[in-house]
Design a protein around this motif. Structure first.
Motif, PDB file in Angstrom:
ATOM      1  N   VAL A 187     -65.531  25.997 -75.033  1.00  0.00           N
ATOM      2  CA  VAL A 187     -66.035  24.725 -75.537  1.00  0.00           C
ATOM      3  C   VAL A 187     -65.879  23.659 -74.459  1.00  0.00           C
ATOM      4  N   SER A 188     -64.691  23.590 -73.857  1.00  0.00           N
ATOM      5  CA  SER A 188     -64.525  22.550 -72.839  1.00  0.00           C
ATOM      6  C   SER A 188     -65.428  22.819 -71.639  1.00  0.00           C
ATOM      7  N   GLN A 189     -65.637  24.112 -71.312  1.00  0.00           N
ATOM      8  CA  GLN A 189     -66.519  24.427 -70.185  1.00  0.00           C
ATOM      9  C   GLN A 189     -67.929  23.873 -70.419  1.00  0.00           C
ATOM     10  N   SER A 190     -68.390  23.953 -71.678  1.00  0.00           N
ATOM     11  CA  SER A 190     -69.747  23.477 -71.964  1.00  0.00           C
ATOM     12  C   SER A 190     -69.844  21.961 -71.886  1.00  0.00           C
ATOM     13  N   ILE A 191     -68.741  21.283 -72.156  1.00  0.00           N
ATOM     14  CA  ILE A 191     -68.772  19.815 -72.137  1.00  0.00           C
ATOM     15  C   ILE A 191     -68.601  19.271 -70.720  1.00  0.00           C
ATOM     16  N   ILE A 192     -67.906  20.048 -69.893  1.00  0.00           N
ATOM     17  CA  ILE A 192     -67.524  19.550 -68.572  1.00  0.00           C
ATOM     18  C   ILE A 192     -68.687  19.035 -67.704  1.00  0.00           C
ATOM     19  N   PRO A 193     -69.841  19.765 -67.592  1.00  0.00           N
ATOM     20  CA  PRO A 193     -70.889  19.240 -66.699  1.00  0.00           C
ATOM     21  C   PRO A 193     -71.298  17.812 -67.059  1.00  0.00           C
ATOM     22  N   LYS A 194     -71.425  17.566 -68.357  1.00  0.00           N
ATOM     23  CA  LYS A 194     -71.856  16.243 -68.810  1.00  0.00           C
ATOM     24  C   LYS A 194     -70.778  15.197 -68.506  1.00  0.00           C
ATOM     25  N   MET A 195     -69.548  15.495 -68.859  1.00  0.00           N
ATOM     26  CA  MET A 195     -68.492  14.499 -68.670  1.00  0.00           C
ATOM     27  C   MET A 195     -68.199  14.296 -67.192  1.00  0.00           C
ATOM     28  N   SER A 196     -68.299  15.379 -66.409  1.00  0.00           N
ATOM     29  CA  SER A 196     -68.046  15.269 -64.985  1.00  0.00           C
ATOM     30  C   SER A 196     -69.035  14.289 -64.352  1.00  0.00           C
ATOM     31  N   ASN A 197     -70.277  14.333 -64.838  1.00  0.00           N
ATOM     32  CA  ASN A 197     -71.293  13.382 -64.385  1.00  0.00           C
ATOM     33  C   ASN A 197     -70.972  11.964 -64.813  1.00  0.00           C
ATOM     34  N   GLU A 198     -70.572  11.858 -66.085  1.00  0.00           N
ATOM     35  CA  GLU A 198     -70.326  10.537 -66.661  1.00  0.00           C
ATOM     36  C   GLU A 198     -69.191   9.807 -65.972  1.00  0.00           C
ATOM     37  N   ILE A 199     -68.058  10.523 -65.779  1.00  0.00           N
ATOM     38  CA  ILE A 199     -66.912   9.828 -65.208  1.00  0.00           C
ATOM     39  C   ILE A 199     -66.857   9.966 -63.690  1.00  0.00           C
ATOM     40  N   GLY A 200     -67.699  10.857 -63.138  1.00  0.00           N
ATOM     41  CA  GLY A 200     -67.784  10.943 -61.684  1.00  0.00           C
ATOM     42  C   GLY A 200     -66.637  11.654 -61.007  1.00  0.00           C
ATOM     43  N   ILE A 201     -66.329  12.858 -61.423  1.00  0.00           N
ATOM     44  CA  ILE A 201     -65.354  13.679 -60.694  1.00  0.00           C
ATOM     45  C   ILE A 201     -65.862  15.118 -60.685  1.00  0.00           C
ATOM     46  N   PRO A 202     -65.886  15.778 -59.521  1.00  0.00           N
ATOM     47  CA  PRO A 202     -66.373  17.159 -59.490  1.00  0.00           C
ATOM     48  C   PRO A 202     -65.391  18.127 -60.147  1.00  0.00           C
ATOM     49  N   VAL A 203     -65.925  19.073 -60.912  1.00  0.00           N
ATOM     50  CA  VAL A 203     -65.088  20.057 -61.600  1.00  0.00           C
ATOM     51  C   VAL A 203     -65.608  21.454 -61.286  1.00  0.00           C
ATOM     52  N   LEU A 204     -64.702  22.351 -60.947  1.00  0.00           N
ATOM     53  CA  LEU A 204     -65.077  23.748 -60.712  1.00  0.00           C
ATOM     54  C   LEU A 204     -64.404  24.611 -61.772  1.00  0.00           C
ATOM     55  N   THR A 205     -65.204  25.317 -62.560  1.00  0.00           N
ATOM     56  CA  THR A 205     -64.631  26.188 -63.586  1.00  0.00           C
ATOM     57  C   THR A 205     -64.538  27.612 -63.056  1.00  0.00           C
ATOM     58  N   ILE A 206     -63.389  28.227 -63.237  1.00  0.00           N
ATOM     59  CA  ILE A 206     -63.232  29.620 -62.812  1.00  0.00           C
ATOM     60  C   ILE A 206     -62.709  30.438 -63.986  1.00  0.00           C
ATOM     61  N   ALA A 207     -63.434  31.517 -64.324  1.00  0.00           N
ATOM     62  CA  ALA A 207     -63.008  32.395 -65.406  1.00  0.00           C
ATOM     63  C   ALA A 207     -62.183  33.527 -64.810  1.00  0.00           C
ATOM     64  N   LEU A 208     -61.033  33.787 -65.410  1.00  0.00           N
ATOM     65  CA  LEU A 208     -60.131  34.797 -64.863  1.00  0.00           C
ATOM     66  C   LEU A 208     -60.091  36.023 -65.760  1.00  0.00           C
ATOM     67  N   ASP A 209     -60.042  37.171 -65.136  1.00  0.00           N
ATOM     68  CA  ASP A 209     -59.823  38.395 -65.888  1.00  0.00           C
ATOM     69  C   ASP A 209     -59.133  39.385 -64.965  1.00  0.00           C
ATOM     70  N   GLU A 210     -59.323  40.664 -65.245  1.00  0.00           N
ATOM     71  CA  GLU A 210     -58.587  41.662 -64.476  1.00  0.00           C
ATOM     72  C   GLU A 210     -58.923  41.695 -62.987  1.00  0.00           C
ATOM     73  N   GLN A 211     -60.093  41.177 -62.612  1.00  0.00           N
ATOM     74  CA  GLN A 211     -60.528  41.400 -61.233  1.00  0.00           C
ATOM     75  C   GLN A 211     -59.509  40.875 -60.231  1.00  0.00           C
ATOM     76  N   MET A 212     -59.308  41.640 -59.162  1.00  0.00           N
ATOM     77  CA  MET A 212     -58.274  41.301 -58.191  1.00  0.00           C
ATOM     78  C   MET A 212     -58.894  40.832 -56.875  1.00  0.00           C
ATOM     79  N   GLY A 213     -60.180  41.130 -56.678  1.00  0.00           N
ATOM     80  CA  GLY A 213     -60.830  40.715 -55.440  1.00  0.00           C
ATOM     81  C   GLY A 213     -60.879  39.197 -55.400  1.00  0.00           C
ATOM     82  N   VAL A 214     -60.423  38.612 -54.291  1.00  0.00           N
ATOM     83  CA  VAL A 214     -60.355  37.155 -54.245  1.00  0.00           C
ATOM     84  C   VAL A 214     -61.506  36.548 -53.454  1.00  0.00           C
ATOM     85  N   ALA A 215     -62.311  37.401 -52.766  1.00  0.00           N
ATOM     86  CA  ALA A 215     -63.332  36.883 -51.842  1.00  0.00           C
ATOM     87  C   ALA A 215     -64.265  35.901 -52.546  1.00  0.00           C
ATOM     88  N   ASN A 216     -64.724  36.310 -53.725  1.00  0.00           N
ATOM     89  CA  ASN A 216     -65.680  35.499 -54.463  1.00  0.00           C
ATOM     90  C   ASN A 216     -65.114  34.121 -54.803  1.00  0.00           C
TER      91      ASN A 216
END
Lengths: 323, 365
Positions: B313-342
């Motif tokens: 839910v917060s991820q869906s709101i973030i693009p709009k609010m990030s624009n409104e208040i003017g701060i860049p936000v990077l969302t990262i989803a975590l799971d089992e993957q161990m490769g860090v390159a991406n």
């Protein structure tokens, strides 16, 4: 002898090498499929380069990008090692300055980069699914028995509309099979597939973000005209495919290397074309220091260890003196 | 009783609590590949990643002789509220029969909290309990204060991983303290260690400050978030987290009249975008982004376990609010993957964006 700058993009599917001169003009470019052998392919590319330009030009700077940027950068002595998002955007800003949105679709990932006033303002990258990438198309081309190069031409010959689910590769594939069994032609199905890929890409990466024209489409998949047409149809706007669309990452990092050298006035760390001949051996071993059992990768040049990584605790990474 | 608990950030304070209440702590190991594998194997496929990792930690601790599992409950309508019960069921089916003690927030269920808490506090008087609590509360806020200094200094350290080494030392120094007097001495000693770290001098306008927000386990436990703090530090960014243990204690244990909790204030800041508490830390996530912006931070890294409902839910709101208040936000989803390159690519590009736009603003002024 003229000054040139080298850019190398070590991606999942291909190795791209670009040479630009002092006026940002592209002098040479190579797009080589790496077939799972990025090291060998890079060496081959450098050997090709030696034949092509060694006599006429002097290399003043080198940059590497792509998922293999660290390793290859170390091997050839790069001045700039940069992530592919910044590299791609740098190239576009230079060669298509009016661009506001970049669609970049590569082998294992796809990106959308947003630009304003010559700066990146935001970006999105595919997260969990391969549905929007080149490797999915590759796989489907193979299944349909069509060379990937002809995909675009096939899509353009279609005359019926076929809707294929784009959300997930599994859904897409089962849709394709059932549509085939209904008797749709390969052409129609390929067109449907291109449209599904574009829909998935725009939904997945553009989520909640405003995208502005002019649009630029680059990366290996941009060679596929069917996808470009699908983009234009979906967006109702022209989509620009730049001249060097397939090597934009390498081009961007060459530009970055040029700017870096000009700014710092440093002498390049480039090891020379001989880098292609050095005995460069990556090996790996399992560390037994704790229950993590990390796979540690060790890089040796002519028997000397120059880098190690892969360990979580930093025991091996930090054991190598920076060179 | 031999008591174990989940591993989330430094386990020092939990370990001390168990010890001072007269029990034997089975300190969990920092989640390793093996622990994660065990957890994934024995959890429902679609459960959130933290639940799987904690599952693995429990199995590891039970193998080492733990009899009782002490954990906190969830927050609002979020799957985390079922963790305890789910873990218990699964562990039973695997043939383990540990006793589960789950502490929900004291403000929500006072009686339940006291009832559960009594199970582990039989050996001590109320008076002792009060002083133990006061001591640990002080310890956790001291530790957090020291850690924050390291989160700042790591961005400029000259010798790579020096801050990490100091942090290890700090933990072992605090581990040896049992009374208030020692605590004060320990803190002084640790302060000297931190002051001795050599750092580069960076002009104020080039400094970059990043706030990490999101689901509490993903934010606090470095072994599952690809060492986000260290990664950001290595790119020259000062870091703050939305969650610290001492804040959690202020929010959930300290009686409201004495509490210095900022939770209410943070939630209020998030209310413009998420009106009601929807579970997990979604409202706090949004609130913290607003708060960091007000404090002058340059960017936000938002961490969420893959398929975490509140954070979706917060991820869906973030693009709009990030624009409104003017701060860049990077969302990262975590799971089992161990490769860090991406993710390294994402973080590197994200920092590039922040650095370039900062430079441009500075040049313009």
């Amino acid at each position: 002898m003229n000054k040139v700058f080298l850019g190398i993009d070590v991606g999942s599917v291909s190795i791209n090498v670009v040479v630009i001169d002092d006026e940002y003009k592209v002098i040479s470019k190579q797009y080589i499929r790496s077939n799972g052998q990025p090291l060998e392919s890079t060496k081959q590319a450098i050997r090709n380069l030696r034949k092509e330009i060694d006599a006429k030009y002097n290399v003043y700077g080198v940059g590497t990008t792509g998922s293999g940027r660290q390793l290859i950068g170390m091997m050839i002595g790069a001045d700039v090692i940069k992530n592919e998002i910044t590299a791609h955007a740098t190239a576009t800003i230079h060669y298509v300055p009016e661009a506001r949105t970049i669609f970049e679709i590569g082998g294992q990932d796809s990106k959308m980069i947003f630009l304003k006033d010559g700066l990146i303002t935001d970006f999105a990258m595919n997260t969990v699914c391969a549905a929007g990438t080149g490797s999915f198309l590759d796989h489907q081309a193979e299944r349909l028995g069509i060379p990937i190069q002809e995909f675009g031409a096939f899509a353009k010959r279609a005359n019926k509309k076929v809707r294929i689910a784009g959300r997930c590769t599994v859904f897409a594939e089962s849709d394709m099979i059932s549509k085939q069994q209904f008797g749709f032609s390969k052409e129609d199905i390929i067109k449907g597939l291109c449209e599904a890929l574009v829909r998935n890409y725009l939904n997945n990466l553009g989520r909640g973000k405003k995208i502005h024209a002019p649009y630029v489409f680059q990366g290996g998949v941009a060679a596929n005209d069917g996808i470009r047409v699908a983009f234009e149809k979906e967006l109702g706007q022209k989509v620009i495919v730049p001249e060097h669309f397939d090597v934009m990452g390498a081009l961007g990092v060459a530009v970055l290397a040029k700017e870096y050298i000009e700014f710092t006035k440093e002498i390049t760390k480039f090891r020379g074309y001989e880098a292609a001949d050095v005995d460069f051996t990556p090996t790996s071993f399992e560390c037994s220091g704790c229950s993590n059992l990390c796979e540690v990768i060790k890089i040796e040049i002519n028997g000397e260890v120059i880098a190690m990584w892969g360990d979580k605790c930093g025991k091996w990474t930090n054991s190598v003196k920076a060179i | 009783m031999k008591i174990t608990f989940p591993y989330m950030g430094t386990p020092l304070v939990y370990k001390k609590l168990v010890e001072m209440l007269g029990h034997e702590p089975i300190t969990p190991n920092k989640p390793t590949q093996r622990i994660i594998e065990q957890g994934v194997k024995n959890s429902p496929e679609f459960a959130c990643f933290p639940m799987k990792v904690i599952m693995g930690s429990y199995i590891d601790a039970l193998e080492r002789g733990a009899e009782v599992i002490l954990s906190s409950g969830g927050n609002g309508p979020c799957r985390a509220g079922f963790y305890g019960q789910m873990h218990e069921k699964i562990l039973n089916s695997l043939g383990y029969n540990p006793k589960f003690i789950i502490l929900d927030s004291i403000h929500r269920d006072f009686k339940g909290f006291i009832k559960n808490f009594k199970m582990i506090t039989q050996n001590v008087s109320l008076c002792q309990l009060y002083s133990i609590f006061k001591f640990l509360h002080k310890m956790s806020s001291d530790l957090d204060q020291l850690e924050m200094q390291l989160q700042t200094k790591r961005a400029y350290e000259i010798n790579r991983v020096e801050c990490n080494k100091v942090w290890e030392k700090i933990q072992s120094i605090f581990d040896k303290t049992y009374i208030k007097k020692d605590l004060i001495k320990a803190k002084e000693k640790c302060q000297i260690l931190i002051d001795d770290i050599n750092i580069r001098k960076i002009p104020e306008n080039e400094k970059i400050r990043i706030g990490i927000v999101g689901e509490i386990y993903a934010v606090m436990e470095s072994s599952i978030n690809m060492k986000m703090e260290e990664l950001l530090g290595s790119f020259g960014c000062e870091v703050r987290r939305a969650h610290y243990l001492s804040h959690w204690i202020e929010d959930n244990v300290v009686p409201k009249i004495f509490s210095k909790s900022k939770d209410g204030e943070i939630c209020k800041k998030g209310q413009k975008y998420i009106e009601v508490a929807i579970g997990g830390h979604a409202q706090q996530t949004i609130g913290h982004i607003v708060d960091y912006k007000e404090q002058g931070f340059d960017g936000i890294v938002h961490l969420m376990p893959f398929a975490c409902l509140p954070e979706l839910v917060s991820q869906s709101i973030i693009p709009k609010m990030s624009n409104e208040i003017g701060i860049p936000v990077l969302t990262i989803a975590l799971d089992e993957q161990m490769g860090v390159a991406n993710n390294t690519t994402r973080i590197e590009a994200f920092i590039d964006i922040i650095r370039n736009s900062k430079e441009k603003k500075y040049r313009a002024s």
